[in-house]
Design a protein around this motif. Sequence first.
Motif, mmCIF file in Angstrom:
data_model
loop_
_atom_site.group_PDB
_atom_site.id
_atom_site.type_symbol
_atom_site.label_atom_id
_atom_site.label_comp_id
_atom_site.label_asym_id
_atom_site.label_seq_id
_atom_site.Cartn_x
_atom_site.Cartn_y
_atom_site.Cartn_z
ATOM 1 N N PRO A 95 -20.957 -38.421 31.960
ATOM 2 C CA PRO A 95 -19.805 -37.817 32.625
ATOM 3 C C PRO A 95 -18.853 -38.882 33.170
ATOM 4 O O PRO A 95 -19.275 -39.807 33.860
ATOM 5 C CB PRO A 95 -20.451 -37.013 33.761
ATOM 6 C CG PRO A 95 -21.802 -36.662 33.233
ATOM 7 C CD PRO A 95 -22.237 -37.859 32.441
ATOM 8 N N GLU A 137 -16.527 -32.717 34.085
ATOM 9 C CA GLU A 137 -17.732 -33.413 33.643
ATOM 10 C C GLU A 137 -18.653 -33.736 34.811
ATOM 11 O O GLU A 137 -19.877 -33.526 34.742
ATOM 12 C CB GLU A 137 -17.335 -34.696 32.912
ATOM 13 C CG GLU A 137 -16.595 -34.453 31.603
ATOM 14 C CD GLU A 137 -16.009 -35.705 30.994
ATOM 15 O OE1 GLU A 137 -15.137 -35.577 30.118
ATOM 16 O OE2 GLU A 137 -16.420 -36.829 31.393
ATOM 17 N N CYS A 179 -21.687 -29.935 27.207
ATOM 18 C CA CYS A 179 -22.717 -30.758 27.838
ATOM 19 C C CYS A 179 -24.006 -30.697 27.021
ATOM 20 O O CYS A 179 -24.336 -29.651 26.461
ATOM 21 C CB CYS A 179 -23.014 -30.273 29.253
ATOM 22 S SG CYS A 179 -21.592 -30.283 30.367
ATOM 23 N N SER A 189 -20.346 -30.627 36.353
ATOM 24 C CA SER A 189 -21.432 -30.082 35.531
ATOM 25 C C SER A 189 -22.729 -30.814 35.827
ATOM 26 O O SER A 189 -23.794 -30.198 35.966
ATOM 27 C CB SER A 189 -21.082 -30.175 34.044
ATOM 28 O OG SER A 189 -21.001 -31.521 33.601
ATOM 29 N N ALA A 226 -21.729 -35.329 28.858
ATOM 30 C CA ALA A 226 -20.684 -34.330 29.078
ATOM 31 C C ALA A 226 -19.345 -34.855 28.608
ATOM 32 O O ALA A 226 -19.030 -36.037 28.793
ATOM 33 C CB ALA A 226 -20.604 -33.953 30.563
#
Length: 304
Positions: free
Chosen positions: A189, A224, A256, A227, A241
Motif C-alpha cells: 500500500p 490503499e 487487494c 484497506s 494493494a
Amino acid sequence: MKLRIGTRGSKLAMIQTKYIASLLNELGVETEIIIIKTTGDKDQNKKLADLGIGVFTKELDNKMLENEIDIAVHSLKDVPTLWSDELQITATPKRESPDDLILWNKNSNFNIEYDELIVGTSSIRRTAFLELSNPNLKVKLLRGNVATRIDKLRNNEYDGIIMAKAGLIRQGIDLSDFNYEKLEILPAPAQGVIGVASRKKDYEINEILEKINDKKTYLEAVAERWSLKEYGGGCQAPFGAFAFYDFDEGILTLKCDLVKEIHGKKISISKEGFVYCNVNDVELSKDLGKRVGLSFKESDIFEI
C-alpha cells in the motif's frame, strides 16, 4: 517562514527530501534539512518484522512531537497505518511507479522462471507471494541501501534481488548490467508515494503543504492504506494493494491481495471494489479502503 524538514540519511531519503524542499522553495518557503537516524537504519542485520512497527519513522515522529522538526518526509509505504493522533500525512506529490522489479546479472546462465535460485528481499509481502507464484525462487534476507543491495547482486551473493522500481528511478540507477522484469504481484500500500507528515495543529504549515499535494495520488494512497488498516495486518503483512482513479469516469477502483494460511496451506485471496467520486472525496476513498479491507475478515467465516 522557514520549515525544518526531518529525514533519514540514506541516499534515497535525501533525494526525496531535497525534492520536497525544492517544491517548497518554489513557493518561497525557506527550508532546512535535518537528518535523523532511525531504528531501521541502525540495525541492518535483523528482519524488519523483528524490529517492530515504524522502524523507519518513529524517531522522526518523536522529533515532530518534540517540536525539533516541523515536517518529515517518508516513503509512505513505511508509515504505519496505526499512527499518532497528533500527526497526519498532509501531502503526497505525484506518485512514481508502484511496481516491484526482480533483477539479475546479464552474464548469469540460468532461467529466472524455472531454475532454483536464491533471491534477496526483506519484504514479507514479496516473500509470501513469491512462494506461491514462483516456488523455484528461494528467499534470503537482504538489507541495506539500494547501492549496497545492487553491489551484493554484482558480487553474486544472490542470484537475483527484488527492488521497488520507484527507488531505482529516483536515484537514477543504471540497470544496463542487469536483466530485470516486473513482478506480477500487487505492491505494498502506497508504494512509490512520498508522504509529507506534519502536526495536525500546525494549520499554517498544513496550508502550505496542501499546495504541493497531488490529489489523485493522495486519493489512491488513502484507499490503499485504509484497506490495510481495516484488515489489521500492519506494514509487514503479506498484503498488496493498488488503487487507481479514473478522471474521465469519476471512478476510484481498489484491488487487494492477501496471502493466508488455511488448514496448513498458503493461498492468495483477492478482493476488490470501486466507488464513484471526485478527486477531492477523501472520505469516500477511506470508506472504500475500509470496505475492501473488512471483506478479508468476513471471508474468515467460511474457513472454519
